[in-house]
Design a protein around this motif. Sequence first.
Motif, PDB file in Angstrom:
ATOM      1  N   CYS A   1      52.070  51.110  20.636  1.00 29.64           N
ATOM      2  CA  CYS A   1      53.454  50.737  20.972  1.00 29.64           C
ATOM      3  C   CYS A   1      53.733  50.750  22.471  1.00 29.64           C
ATOM      4  CB  CYS A   1      54.445  51.639  20.243  1.00 29.64           C
ATOM      5  SG  CYS A   1      54.485  53.348  20.840  1.00 29.64           S
ATOM      6  N   ARG A   2      52.733  51.187  23.276  1.00 29.09           N
ATOM      7  CA  ARG A   2      52.837  51.115  24.741  1.00 29.09           C
ATOM      8  C   ARG A   2      54.095  51.796  25.267  1.00 29.09           C
ATOM      9  NH1 ARG A   2      47.756  50.179  26.352  1.00 29.09           N
ATOM     10  NH2 ARG A   2      46.856  48.369  25.311  1.00 29.09           N
ATOM     11  N   GLU A   3      54.872  51.043  26.103  1.00 28.97           N
ATOM     12  CA  GLU A   3      56.012  51.644  26.805  1.00 28.97           C
ATOM     13  C   GLU A   3      57.122  52.096  25.872  1.00 28.97           C
ATOM     14  OE1 GLU A   3      54.575  48.827  27.556  1.00 28.97           O
ATOM     15  OE2 GLU A   3      53.679  49.214  29.541  1.00 28.97           O
ATOM     16  N   ALA A   4      57.121  51.600  24.633  1.00 31.97           N
ATOM     17  CA  ALA A   4      58.184  51.972  23.691  1.00 31.97           C
ATOM     18  C   ALA A   4      58.028  53.396  23.173  1.00 31.97           C
ATOM     19  CB  ALA A   4      58.205  50.994  22.519  1.00 31.97           C
ATOM     20  N   CYS A   5      56.874  54.048  23.432  1.00 29.18           N
ATOM     21  CA  CYS A   5      56.623  55.409  22.929  1.00 29.18           C
ATOM     22  C   CYS A   5      56.257  56.339  24.082  1.00 29.18           C
ATOM     23  CB  CYS A   5      55.508  55.392  21.889  1.00 29.18           C
ATOM     24  SG  CYS A   5      55.794  54.265  20.512  1.00 29.18           S
ATOM     25  N   PRO A   6      57.195  56.684  24.930  1.00 29.39           N
ATOM     26  CA  PRO A   6      56.882  57.577  26.049  1.00 29.39           C
ATOM     27  C   PRO A   6      56.582  58.984  25.557  1.00 29.39           C
ATOM     28  CG  PRO A   6      59.248  57.226  25.908  1.00 29.39           C
ATOM     29  CD  PRO A   6      58.620  56.305  24.895  1.00 29.39           C
ATOM     30  N   CYS A   7      55.746  59.685  26.322  1.00 30.41           N
ATOM     31  CA  CYS A   7      55.386  61.056  25.960  1.00 30.41           C
ATOM     32  C   CYS A   7      55.262  61.873  27.242  1.00 30.41           C
ATOM     33  CB  CYS A   7      54.070  61.064  25.193  1.00 30.41           C
ATOM     34  SG  CYS A   7      53.600  62.694  24.582  1.00 30.41           S
ATOM     35  N   PRO A   8      55.908  63.035  27.324  1.00 26.74           N
ATOM     36  CA  PRO A   8      55.814  63.854  28.542  1.00 26.74           C
ATOM     37  C   PRO A   8      54.374  64.248  28.839  1.00 26.74           C
ATOM     38  CG  PRO A   8      57.570  64.635  27.097  1.00 26.74           C
ATOM     39  CD  PRO A   8      56.795  63.619  26.317  1.00 26.74           C
ATOM     40  N   ASP A   9      54.038  64.298  30.127  1.00 24.64           N
ATOM     41  CA  ASP A   9      52.674  64.639  30.524  1.00 24.64           C
ATOM     42  C   ASP A   9      52.249  66.011  30.020  1.00 24.64           C
ATOM     43  OD1 ASP A   9      52.309  62.246  31.760  1.00 24.64           O
ATOM     44  OD2 ASP A   9      52.725  62.973  33.792  1.00 24.64           O
ATOM     45  N   VAL A  10      53.176  66.977  30.012  1.00 22.07           N
ATOM     46  CA  VAL A  10      52.815  68.322  29.588  1.00 22.07           C
ATOM     47  C   VAL A  10      52.400  68.338  28.118  1.00 22.07           C
ATOM     48  CG1 VAL A  10      55.193  68.956  28.980  1.00 22.07           C
ATOM     49  CG2 VAL A  10      53.541  70.735  29.601  1.00 22.07           C
ATOM     50  N   VAL A  11      53.027  67.489  27.301  1.00 18.60           N
ATOM     51  CA  VAL A  11      52.654  67.404  25.887  1.00 18.60           C
ATOM     52  C   VAL A  11      51.251  66.849  25.747  1.00 18.60           C
ATOM     53  CG1 VAL A  11      53.199  66.312  23.675  1.00 18.60           C
ATOM     54  CG2 VAL A  11      55.046  67.169  25.141  1.00 18.60           C
ATOM     55  N   VAL A  12      50.931  65.840  26.563  1.00 11.88           N
ATOM     56  CA  VAL A  12      49.600  65.235  26.515  1.00 11.88           C
ATOM     57  C   VAL A  12      48.534  66.260  26.899  1.00 11.88           C
ATOM     58  CG1 VAL A  12      48.132  63.392  27.397  1.00 11.88           C
ATOM     59  CG2 VAL A  12      50.567  62.980  27.028  1.00 11.88           C
ATOM     60  N   VAL A  13      48.819  67.049  27.937  1.00 13.55           N
ATOM     61  CA  VAL A  13      47.873  68.083  28.361  1.00 13.55           C
ATOM     62  C   VAL A  13      47.624  69.084  27.244  1.00 13.55           C
ATOM     63  CG1 VAL A  13      47.504  69.988  29.969  1.00 13.55           C
ATOM     64  CG2 VAL A  13      48.479  67.850  30.799  1.00 13.55           C
ATOM     65  N   VAL A  14      48.684  69.517  26.591  1.00 10.02           N
ATOM     66  CA  VAL A  14      48.557  70.484  25.496  1.00 10.02           C
ATOM     67  C   VAL A  14      47.743  69.887  24.349  1.00 10.02           C
ATOM     68  CG1 VAL A  14      49.828  71.772  23.744  1.00 10.02           C
ATOM     69  CG2 VAL A  14      50.664  71.719  26.096  1.00 10.02           C
ATOM     70  N   LEU A  15      47.983  68.629  24.010  1.00 12.92           N
ATOM     71  CA  LEU A  15      47.243  67.986  22.924  1.00 12.92           C
ATOM     72  C   LEU A  15      45.762  67.900  23.245  1.00 12.92           C
ATOM     73  CD1 LEU A  15      49.631  65.050  21.897  1.00 12.92           C
ATOM     74  CD2 LEU A  15      49.329  67.253  20.778  1.00 12.92           C
ATOM     75  N   PHE A  16      45.443  67.560  24.494  1.00 13.30           N
ATOM     76  CA  PHE A  16      44.039  67.498  24.895  1.00 13.30           C
ATOM     77  C   PHE A  16      43.352  68.840  24.717  1.00 13.30           C
ATOM     78  CE2 PHE A  16      44.402  63.345  26.686  1.00 13.30           C
ATOM     79  CZ  PHE A  16      43.103  62.903  26.837  1.00 13.30           C
ATOM     80  N   TRP A  17      43.969  69.873  25.205  1.00 12.20           N
ATOM     81  CA  TRP A  17      43.290  71.174  25.218  1.00 12.20           C
ATOM     82  C   TRP A  17      43.321  71.861  23.862  1.00 12.20           C
ATOM     83  CZ3 TRP A  17      39.936  73.006  28.656  1.00 12.20           C
ATOM     84  CH2 TRP A  17      39.828  72.286  29.854  1.00 12.20           C
ATOM     85  N   ILE A  18      44.245  71.500  23.002  1.00 12.77           N
ATOM     86  CA  ILE A  18      44.160  71.964  21.619  1.00 12.77           C
ATOM     87  C   ILE A  18      42.938  71.355  20.962  1.00 12.77           C
ATOM     88  CG2 ILE A  18      45.235  71.800  19.337  1.00 12.77           C
ATOM     89  CD1 ILE A  18      47.940  72.105  20.644  1.00 12.77           C
ATOM     90  N   GLY A  19      42.676  70.076  21.262  1.00 13.25           N
ATOM     91  CA  GLY A  19      41.464  69.438  20.752  1.00 13.25           C
ATOM     92  C   GLY A  19      40.207  70.087  21.305  1.00 13.25           C
ATOM     93  N   TYR A  20      40.187  70.322  22.620  1.00 16.55           N
ATOM     94  CA  TYR A  20      39.028  70.979  23.221  1.00 16.55           C
ATOM     95  C   TYR A  20      38.824  72.390  22.671  1.00 16.55           C
ATOM     96  CZ  TYR A  20      38.645  67.345  26.838  1.00 16.55           C
ATOM     97  OH  TYR A  20      38.462  66.168  27.510  1.00 16.55           O
ATOM     98  N   LEU A  21      39.924  73.047  22.316  1.00 14.38           N
ATOM     99  CA  LEU A  21      39.829  74.411  21.783  1.00 14.38           C
ATOM    100  C   LEU A  21      38.928  74.476  20.560  1.00 14.38           C
ATOM    101  CD1 LEU A  21      40.896  77.376  21.830  1.00 14.38           C
ATOM    102  CD2 LEU A  21      42.773  76.587  20.373  1.00 14.38           C
ATOM    103  N   ASN A  22      38.854  73.385  19.813  1.00 11.11           N
ATOM    104  CA  ASN A  22      38.018  73.367  18.617  1.00 11.11           C
ATOM    105  C   ASN A  22      36.561  73.698  18.911  1.00 11.11           C
ATOM    106  OD1 ASN A  22      36.183  71.178  16.825  1.00 11.11           O
ATOM    107  ND2 ASN A  22      37.549  72.507  15.665  1.00 11.11           N
ATOM    108  N   SER A  23      36.083  73.321  20.091  1.00 11.61           N
ATOM    109  CA  SER A  23      34.674  73.543  20.432  1.00 11.61           C
ATOM    110  C   SER A  23      34.321  75.019  20.565  1.00 11.61           C
ATOM    111  CB  SER A  23      34.323  72.806  21.740  1.00 11.61           C
ATOM    112  OG  SER A  23      34.390  71.413  21.554  1.00 11.61           O
TER     113      SER A  23
END
Length: 359
Positions: free
Chosen positions: A297-319
């Motif tokens: 959906c590109r620009e129609a679905c904005p997401c705060p940068d801090v949320v993106v960072v948290v999502l990334f590192w929750i994924g990395y936490l799995n390792s």
Amino acid sequence: METNASNRNSSTSPGSEADPVYLLVIKGIPLCTIIVMAILGNLLVVVSVCRYRKLRNITNCFVVSLAIADVLVALIAMPFNASVELSGRWMFGYAMCDVWNSLDVYASTVSIIHLCCISIDRYYAVVKPLNYPLVITEQRVIIMLTFVWVFPVTISFVPIFLGWYTTAEHLAFRDQHPLVCNFIVNRAYAVISSSISFWIPSAIMCVMYYFVYQEAIRQAKFLYKNASAASRSQIAMNGGATSPARKGPLDGDDRAGETVQKIRHEHKAARTLGIIMGVFVLCWLPFFTWYITVSLCREACPCPDVVVVVLFWIGYLNSCLNPLIYAYFNRDFREAFRQTLQCVFWPCCGRRRDERISV
């Protein structure tokens, strides 16, 4: 996983360079902790399986290979990501940006396809135990592991280095800004890569573990029914009193006892690996939901940068969680970890006890 689906990890993150020292420490401690735990924990898995004969089986070939993949994630993907989060900019040049993005996609995809193979292994071990030694052979395991390590190249290095993953506008932007490391993907790549890396393997794992769960319930009911019938028969043969020489209905039947122990062992292994699969889905599902949503959906679905960072590192936490799951739920791994750590920190004590777990 597929890093930077939108304007993620730009080399010019606003305000990041002005972060005070205390904020850098607050951000850096958990990031470094995840990296170190992932490396040391998964190396502990590899060393323990290599050291102790009791852990050397076909299933643990996948477990060791998975641990190696998680070590690669911790060594390759996490440090670069952490450097951007702490410094606010990309410091490693144009070419290294493509290398990092490719390795990040590759290592994370290898990790989940390992879990898919493990779920298939558990399916045959629990649901089709008679076919297990015929289907899951050493040759097939080698073929499966080769596929796991080679196939992800097709959605990582190939499309990224050939520029198929992104838009023409972003390629033009990169030519003008070689020190910016954004990972902007087109819709086709977002759908294909996320399907191969997460959605399809996750669906296969859920189906496999559903059948495993159903079979485990059926076998548990069967064992309970037979145990109850044997108990009633034993009491009748002893004139209404339980024989003190037999503590259980199956203790006198060695073959039946061995069968029960084998079934219980397979159920415990399936439970442990099922928990690993569940943790993986919980860690990566939020990220992939964001990834596919923002990419479509590109620009129609904005997401705060801090949320993106948290999502990334929750994924990395799995390792770094898999070794903790082994240690908590699997007695053989728990004992092997203890012995291995003793050999590292108390060599004399470790050597005296190595033989007990090696047999």
